[in-house]
Design an enzyme around this catalytic site. Structure first.
Site, mmCIF file in Angstrom:
data_model
loop_
_atom_site.group_PDB
_atom_site.id
_atom_site.type_symbol
_atom_site.label_atom_id
_atom_site.label_comp_id
_atom_site.label_asym_id
_atom_site.label_seq_id
_atom_site.Cartn_x
_atom_site.Cartn_y
_atom_site.Cartn_z
ATOM 1 C CD GLU A 324 18.117 65.262 74.621
ATOM 2 O OE1 GLU A 324 18.094 66.364 75.205
ATOM 3 O OE2 GLU A 324 18.432 65.153 73.414
ATOM 4 C CG ASP A 352 22.863 65.661 75.706
ATOM 5 O OD1 ASP A 352 23.430 65.615 74.600
ATOM 6 O OD2 ASP A 352 21.662 65.935 75.846
#
Length: 456
Positions: A324, A352
């Site tokens: 990511e 996140d």
């Protein structure tokens, strides 16, 4: 009479459902706060494995570790999903100096992800302070050529949501080197993305975009204290010179993996609900907040379901995405294979935003589903979860498309997140055990409700 009986039956059914939901949420929170594995898992990821930048040995160890832990939970399936990821290494610790007359003042810097190295002897040039990409463009090549550009736009302190301040600053980090190179700059320095004045430079992704490789310039972040000092010195001497030395290197892409575990749905196995975070982290620290917390919270959701003997109606899948931070390849690969396999995702939840106290969720959905979600608010009120908003939910699940899908992002308190984000102090001791567990329970509760009542 029949209508009255029918109404009483429906009313009784509704009350029973509410009571069942309240009991289930109470069980979820109790288990998470007393028996959860998420904190020990995070301890292993942070203290035994450490940083997990894509393509690194740490990332490889994290894949193996989380796969083993998911297998130990007795899930119906645990498997790896191959994905090609970038490999970039920082090299030796960066050095930087403000050159003032015959003296050198050391300031903390760190290379931004994907940066090229400086010459082996370092880079010395005049430095110019600007506050936006628009200002850079206005100054033009005449005033920029041959200089190091210093982007010094600070976080806006007035925003309650810290992510808004981040969003209003991060363009100078991500696009700064590319924009400056087009104006003839020889390097860039960007103020770290955080509120606090400290000596921790914060790394992060940057992009050279469509620049030819021979036009790439070295780029780094400077700590907020360093940025304040540099700005002060430039006001005293606009011809000030700056020295920096970076030793980073980019290699060919390498094979890595998304880690996936699932519980097969008892009634609708073809309908998939996912919960996840990203397994990779930046290389300066353990990545405990970003995103070790999200990884172990997502794993905890399926642990809770297994340990509480809850058999979901739909297939529940935990996905630990790789890459990511500097490419998003894991999320893209997951969606690519999902389309290829014609999978039907009805719900996706991502964590996140750190392991701080949960405040609620952001949702991407239509008005009908938002109304349904808001009808669940009373269930979360005993746990001080109150914020249900429409907005971005997560970069990895952002790639997901299905015929109809609801997406959600866990929203913890954001005030301290950027004290640690992408910096060398993002370590295990920055995470509070109880806050982490509350977040995991909050995620499991939302997953349970979507599993029970589906989407409209």
């Amino acid at each position: 009479m029949k209508k009255i009986v029918l109404f009483l039956l429906l009313f009784t059914s509704m009350v029973n459902s509410q009571n069942n939901d309240q009991k289930m949420l109470a069980d979820i929170y109790k288990f998470s706060l007393t028996n959860s594995m998420c904190y020990p898992w995070l301890g292993d990821l942070s203290n035994k494995i450490g940083s997990r930048l894509s393509g690194s040995l740490g990332a490889e160890k994290a894949v193996n570790y989380t796969k083993q832990q998911l297998q130990a939970l007795g899930l119906d399936k645990v498997y790896l999903q191959e994905v090609l990821v970038p490999k970039w290494e920082r090299g030796e610790k960066e050095t930087a100096f403000i050159l003032e007359n015959k003296s050198k003042i050391s300031v903390p810097i760190c290379a931004l992800g994907g940066s090229i190295a400086t010459p082996k002897t370092g880079l010395t040039a005049e430095i110019i302070e600007i506050h936006s990409l628009k200002e850079l463009e206005t100054l033009g090549t005449e005033k920029i050529k041959g200089k190091i550009v210093f982007y010094n736009r600070p976080f806006e302190a007035e925003n309650i949501d810290a992510f808004k301040s981040y969003g209003n600053c991060v363009d100078q980090r991500y696009y700064g080197a590319k924009a400056a190179a087009k104006q003839g700059a020889v390097g860039t320095i960007v103020r770290s993305m955080n509120f606090r004045l400290d000596d921790f430079p914060h790394t992060g992704a940057q992009s050279y975009g469509d620049l030819p490789k021979d036009k790439y310039i070295p780029t780094a972040a400077i700590s907020t204290n360093g940025a304040e000092l540099l700005s002060k010195k430039l006001k005293e001497n606009s011809k000030l010179k700056f020295f920096m030395k970076l030793s980073c290197q980019t290699f060919d892409d390498v094979v890595s993996y998304n880690v996936i575990g699932e519980i097969t749905g008892s009634e609708h196995p073809e309908k998939i609900m996912i919960v996840g975070g990203h397994l990779d982290s930046w290389d300066l620290a353990d990545g405990s907040q970003d995103d070790g917390a999200g990884v172990v919270q997502s794993m905890e959701v399926v642990e809770l379901f297994k340990k509480l003997n809850y058999k979901p109606k739909n297939t529940v899948r935990v996905v630990l995405f790789m890459n990511e931070e500097n490419g998003g390849k894991g999320g893209k690969k997951y969606e690519e294979l999902s389309k290829l396999n014609k999978e039907n995702h009805i719900f996706a939840l991502e964590s996140d935003a750190g392991g701080f106290s949960p405040r609620g969720f952001s949702f991407e959905c239509d008005a009908t589903n938002l109304e349904k979600i808001n009808s669940w608010k009373y269930l979360f009120e005993p746990y001080m979860i109150h914020s249900f908003t429409v907005g971005d939910t997560g970069s990895d699940i952002g790639h997901l498309t299905s015929a109809k899908i609801v997406k959600a992002g866990l929203r913890p308190d954001s005030q301290r997140y950027f004290d640690y984000h992408h910096a060398a102090n993002d370590k295990f001791d920055a995470v509070n055990k109880r806050e982490l567990e509350l977040g995991a329970a909050t995620m499991a509760s939302l997953m349970y409700l979507f599993d029970q009542y589906g989407i409209d």
